[in-house]
Design an enzyme around this catalytic site. Structure first.
Site, mmCIF file in Angstrom:
data_model
loop_
_atom_site.group_PDB
_atom_site.id
_atom_site.type_symbol
_atom_site.label_atom_id
_atom_site.label_comp_id
_atom_site.label_asym_id
_atom_site.label_seq_id
_atom_site.Cartn_x
_atom_site.Cartn_y
_atom_site.Cartn_z
ATOM 1 N N LEU A 13 95.906 23.940 21.994
ATOM 2 C CA LEU A 13 96.446 22.583 21.950
ATOM 3 C C LEU A 13 95.847 21.783 20.804
ATOM 4 O O LEU A 13 96.560 21.078 20.078
ATOM 5 C CB LEU A 13 96.202 21.883 23.293
ATOM 6 N N ASP A 38 79.031 19.199 20.953
ATOM 7 C CA ASP A 38 78.717 20.144 22.025
ATOM 8 C C ASP A 38 78.793 19.436 23.375
ATOM 9 O O ASP A 38 77.905 18.657 23.737
ATOM 10 C CB ASP A 38 77.321 20.732 21.803
ATOM 11 N N ALA A 62 87.849 22.829 27.403
ATOM 12 C CA ALA A 62 87.668 23.300 28.782
ATOM 13 C C ALA A 62 87.121 24.715 28.762
ATOM 14 O O ALA A 62 87.225 25.419 27.755
ATOM 15 C CB ALA A 62 88.994 23.281 29.540
ATOM 16 N N ASP A 104 97.610 23.417 36.333
ATOM 17 C CA ASP A 104 98.337 23.702 37.578
ATOM 18 C C ASP A 104 97.456 24.466 38.572
ATOM 19 O O ASP A 104 97.800 24.574 39.750
ATOM 20 C CB ASP A 104 99.596 24.526 37.278
ATOM 21 N N TYR A 127 87.717 28.049 38.351
ATOM 22 C CA TYR A 127 88.342 27.254 37.284
ATOM 23 C C TYR A 127 89.083 26.055 37.872
ATOM 24 O O TYR A 127 88.882 24.914 37.453
ATOM 25 C CB TYR A 127 89.291 28.144 36.470
ATOM 26 N N LYS A 131 88.133 22.090 37.465
ATOM 27 C CA LYS A 131 89.127 21.224 36.815
ATOM 28 C C LYS A 131 89.523 20.062 37.734
ATOM 29 O O LYS A 131 89.709 18.932 37.274
ATOM 30 C CB LYS A 131 90.356 22.027 36.399
ATOM 31 N N TRP A 152 100.224 27.686 32.005
ATOM 32 C CA TRP A 152 100.611 28.887 31.243
ATOM 33 C C TRP A 152 100.768 28.584 29.737
ATOM 34 O O TRP A 152 101.789 28.870 29.135
ATOM 35 C CB TRP A 152 101.912 29.458 31.778
#
Length: 287
Positions: A13, A38, A62, A104, A127, A131, A152
């Site tokens: 991204l 960092d 992430a 998601d 994960y 998140k 995805w």
């Protein structure tokens, strides 16, 4: 000139935002990865953000290695949760706009209808747990923040399903791909454009929003689409998740409802196959 800080600047991204940033010279774009900022250095994170002093933060960073996160829970929590809390607190105190990217995988996969922003969260892997903790910390520390859940993600940059499948389909006669996990892929370039639309628009609506491409498919159907567009001569077999065990469980159904983001910001959500064609065309030209 407003400064925009992008964390995770070398990721899929971040790289797509970098491409688009060239068309928006009214901003000063600062792309950072762990070398420049960092996020694991929690003690100095506020100080380091203050040194940059942005007016907008887009947090694309992430710990996204879903299987690795199972054995790297501490690192996952630092990146996906604790660093987000600090960024959110800093941005709220400094009247800085914050867009935080989530996933998601905050859902358990037991739904059978597209998941909107009010759907009950119940992550089934580390994960997803970290998140979700990051989302909660973000909104607690900065109620003016925007969180975008996506799914995805693929791009012409970095490692992803589209690039891996394209390579394997040229190397092997047949492949097995999971057919009982349903969702929708996200072309990172489309998400980057949606984020820029929000930043450059005249409306800022805080809260959680969903963004992925249109279409409900399984990973197996995604692979078939890649095969069709790439004209690869490889047999694709659909298998169950139980036949392909991984350290982290994945939700069986995580299709996101995009109604809210379209209504709030007038964001365009392309159909998944059209975006897949664009990405694969790009991959052909860079190879």
């Amino acid at each position: 000139m407003e400064k925009i800080l992008i964390t995770g600047g070398n990721g899929q991204l971040g790289s797509e935002l970098n491409v688009l940033s060239k068309m928006y010279s009214q901003y000063k774009w600062i792309f950072t990865d762990w070398q420049e900022l960092d996020l694991c250095d929690l003690d100095r994170l506020e100080e380091n953000i203050t040194a940059i002093n942005p007016q907008i933060i887009i947090n694309c960073a992430a710990h996204t290695a879903v299987d690795k996160a199972e054995s790297e829970m501490e690192l996952s929590d630092v990146l996906n949760h604790q660093a987000v809390a600090i960024m959110a607190k800093w941005s709220f105190e400094h009247h800085c706009k914050l867009i935080h990217v989530s996933t998601d995988y905050v859902f358990d996969g037991n739904s059978s209808i597209p998941l909107d922003e009010e759907a009950v969260t119940n992550p089934i892997n580390v994960y997803g747990v970290t998140k979700l903790a990051g989302e909660k910390a973000c909104l607690k520390n900065n109620p003016d923040a925007i969180i975008i859940r996506t799914s995805w993600v693929y791009s012409s940059f970095g490692n992803n399903f589209v690039k891996t499948m394209s390579r394997l389909m040229q190397e092997r006669d047949q492949l097995n791909v999971v057919k009982d996990q349903v969702g929708s892929p996200t072309y990172a370039a489309d998400l980057a454009q949606a984020i820029i639309s929000i930043i450059t628009g005249d409306k800022w609506e805080p809260g959680i929003f969903n963004f992925s491409n249109e279409g409900a498919i399984s990973w197996y159907e995604f692979a078939l689409a890649i095969q069709e567009i790439g004209r690869f001569d490889c047999e694709i077999n659909g298998i169950s998740s139980s036949e392909y065990p991984t350290p982290a469980r994945r939700p069986n159904f995580s299709l996101l409802d995009k109604t809210k983001i379209k209504r709030a910001f007038g964001v365009t959500v392309p159909e998944y196959k059209e975006s897949l064609k664009k990405c694969m065309q790009l991959l052909r030209t860079v190879q």
